[in-house]
Design a protein around this motif. Structure first.
Motif, PDB file in Angstrom:
ATOM      1  N   LEU A  42      31.745-124.150 -46.756  1.00 28.34           N
ATOM      2  CA  LEU A  42      32.202-123.782 -48.095  1.00 28.34           C
ATOM      3  C   LEU A  42      33.729-123.788 -48.189  1.00 28.34           C
ATOM      4  CD1 LEU A  42      29.781-120.775 -48.753  1.00 28.34           C
ATOM      5  CD2 LEU A  42      29.546-123.131 -49.566  1.00 28.34           C
ATOM      6  N   ASP A  43      34.400-123.987 -47.067  1.00 22.92           N
ATOM      7  CA  ASP A  43      35.861-123.927 -46.952  1.00 22.92           C
ATOM      8  C   ASP A  43      36.398-122.696 -47.670  1.00 22.92           C
ATOM      9  OD1 ASP A  43      38.297-124.733 -45.928  1.00 22.92           O
ATOM     10  OD2 ASP A  43      38.763-125.986 -47.667  1.00 22.92           O
ATOM     11  N   THR A  44      35.819-121.554 -47.299  1.00 26.83           N
ATOM     12  CA  THR A  44      36.175-120.260 -47.873  1.00 26.83           C
ATOM     13  C   THR A  44      36.351-119.270 -46.729  1.00 26.83           C
ATOM     14  OG1 THR A  44      34.926-120.714 -49.886  1.00 26.83           O
ATOM     15  CG2 THR A  44      35.350-118.399 -49.387  1.00 26.83           C
ATOM     16  N   THR A  45      37.321-118.386 -46.878  1.00 29.18           N
ATOM     17  CA  THR A  45      37.576-117.378 -45.855  1.00 29.18           C
ATOM     18  C   THR A  45      37.502-115.991 -46.457  1.00 29.18           C
ATOM     19  OG1 THR A  45      39.016-118.886 -44.636  1.00 29.18           O
ATOM     20  CG2 THR A  45      39.241-116.540 -44.151  1.00 29.18           C
ATOM     21  N   PHE A  46      36.782-115.116 -45.775  1.00 28.44           N
ATOM     22  CA  PHE A  46      36.753-113.697 -46.107  1.00 28.44           C
ATOM     23  C   PHE A  46      37.756-113.020 -45.187  1.00 28.44           C
ATOM     24  CE2 PHE A  46      32.548-115.294 -47.170  1.00 28.44           C
ATOM     25  CZ  PHE A  46      32.371-114.799 -48.449  1.00 28.44           C
ATOM     26  N   THR A  47      38.639-112.208 -45.743  1.00 27.04           N
ATOM     27  CA  THR A  47      39.612-111.490 -44.937  1.00 27.04           C
ATOM     28  C   THR A  47      39.433-109.993 -45.147  1.00 27.04           C
ATOM     29  OG1 THR A  47      41.320-111.543 -46.653  1.00 27.04           O
ATOM     30  CG2 THR A  47      41.292-113.371 -45.073  1.00 27.04           C
ATOM     31  N   GLY A  48      39.743-109.236 -44.124  1.00 27.98           N
ATOM     32  CA  GLY A  48      39.625-107.786 -44.223  1.00 27.98           C
ATOM     33  C   GLY A  48      39.928-107.123 -42.907  1.00 27.98           C
ATOM     34  N   ARG A  49      39.207-106.043 -42.627  1.00 31.00           N
ATOM     35  CA  ARG A  49      39.434-105.268 -41.406  1.00 31.00           C
ATOM     36  C   ARG A  49      38.105-104.851 -40.794  1.00 31.00           C
ATOM     37  NH1 ARG A  49      44.434-104.596 -40.384  1.00 31.00           N
ATOM     38  NH2 ARG A  49      44.171-103.192 -38.639  1.00 31.00           N
ATOM     39  N   LEU A  50      38.124-104.754 -39.484  1.00 34.94           N
ATOM     40  CA  LEU A  50      37.069-104.088 -38.729  1.00 34.94           C
ATOM     41  C   LEU A  50      37.675-102.747 -38.351  1.00 34.94           C
ATOM     42  CD1 LEU A  50      34.381-103.993 -37.177  1.00 34.94           C
ATOM     43  CD2 LEU A  50      35.558-105.081 -35.258  1.00 34.94           C
ATOM     44  N   ALA A  51      37.162-101.677 -38.927  1.00 38.86           N
ATOM     45  CA  ALA A  51      37.715-100.347 -38.691  1.00 38.86           C
ATOM     46  C   ALA A  51      36.601 -99.316 -38.739  1.00 38.86           C
ATOM     47  CB  ALA A  51      38.785-100.011 -39.723  1.00 38.86           C
ATOM     48  N   ASP A  52      36.651 -98.373 -37.821  1.00 36.63           N
ATOM     49  CA  ASP A  52      35.670 -97.285 -37.778  1.00 36.63           C
ATOM     50  C   ASP A  52      34.236 -97.798 -37.729  1.00 36.63           C
ATOM     51  OD1 ASP A  52      37.732 -95.351 -37.919  1.00 36.63           O
ATOM     52  OD2 ASP A  52      37.807 -95.590 -40.098  1.00 36.63           O
ATOM     53  N   GLY A  53      34.026 -98.923 -37.045  1.00 35.10           N
ATOM     54  CA  GLY A  53      32.684 -99.460 -36.884  1.00 35.10           C
ATOM     55  C   GLY A  53      32.127-100.131 -38.121  1.00 35.10           C
ATOM     56  N   ARG A  54      32.971-100.471 -39.063  1.00 38.40           N
ATOM     57  CA  ARG A  54      32.529-101.146 -40.287  1.00 38.40           C
ATOM     58  C   ARG A  54      33.438-102.327 -40.567  1.00 38.40           C
ATOM     59  NH1 ARG A  54      28.615 -98.495 -43.337  1.00 38.40           N
ATOM     60  NH2 ARG A  54      28.991-100.092 -44.877  1.00 38.40           N
ATOM     61  N   ILE A  55      32.901-103.279 -41.312  1.00 36.83           N
ATOM     62  CA  ILE A  55      33.680-104.420 -41.771  1.00 36.83           C
ATOM     63  C   ILE A  55      34.006-104.195 -43.239  1.00 36.83           C
ATOM     64  CG2 ILE A  55      33.640-106.897 -42.259  1.00 36.83           C
ATOM     65  CD1 ILE A  55      31.618-107.143 -39.918  1.00 36.83           C
TER      66      ILE A  55
END
Length: 115
Positions: A42-55
């Protein structure tokens, strides 16, 4: 082919699964790191954080990741959905090259228990 919405839903389910996992898995995922997941077909990127055991997904951007995240994943949308649904083993997909995981050595050591 999985849609962007289906991929986002899969990441949300993966986050929920990590939050409900046993102590060993939660401990391995209890990092605080930036995260990107590039959906190659899909040439798409999800960005974020892995923190406290969650995405936590903060943004969805067209194309490859705009910046180098601490933990970087790349795969097709169908493979992401299949892994979260339990139809595709992450370790086998990673070993065969269907899934790319890039991270610092220390993070890879911690994440290995998730495989």
């Amino acid at each position: 082919m999985a849609t962007i919405t289906e991929c986002r839903d899969a990441l949300d389910r993966l986050s929920d699964n990590l939050a409900r996992a046993d102590e060993g898995v939660r401990g391995a995922a209890a990092l605080d790191r930036s995260l990107s997941c590039h959906i190659t077909d899909l040439d798409t990127t999800f960005t974020g954080r892995l923190a406290d055991g969650r995405i936590r997904v903060d943004a969805t951007v067209a194309g490859p990741p705009p910046a180098k995240a601490d933990i970087r994943l790349a795969m097709t949308g169908d493979d992401l959905v299949a892994m979260v649904d339990g139809r595709l083993n992450f370790a086998k997909a990673w070993a065969s090259g269907r899934v790319r995981l890039e991270a610092g050595f220390r993070d890879l050591l911690r994440l290995r228990s998730l495989l």
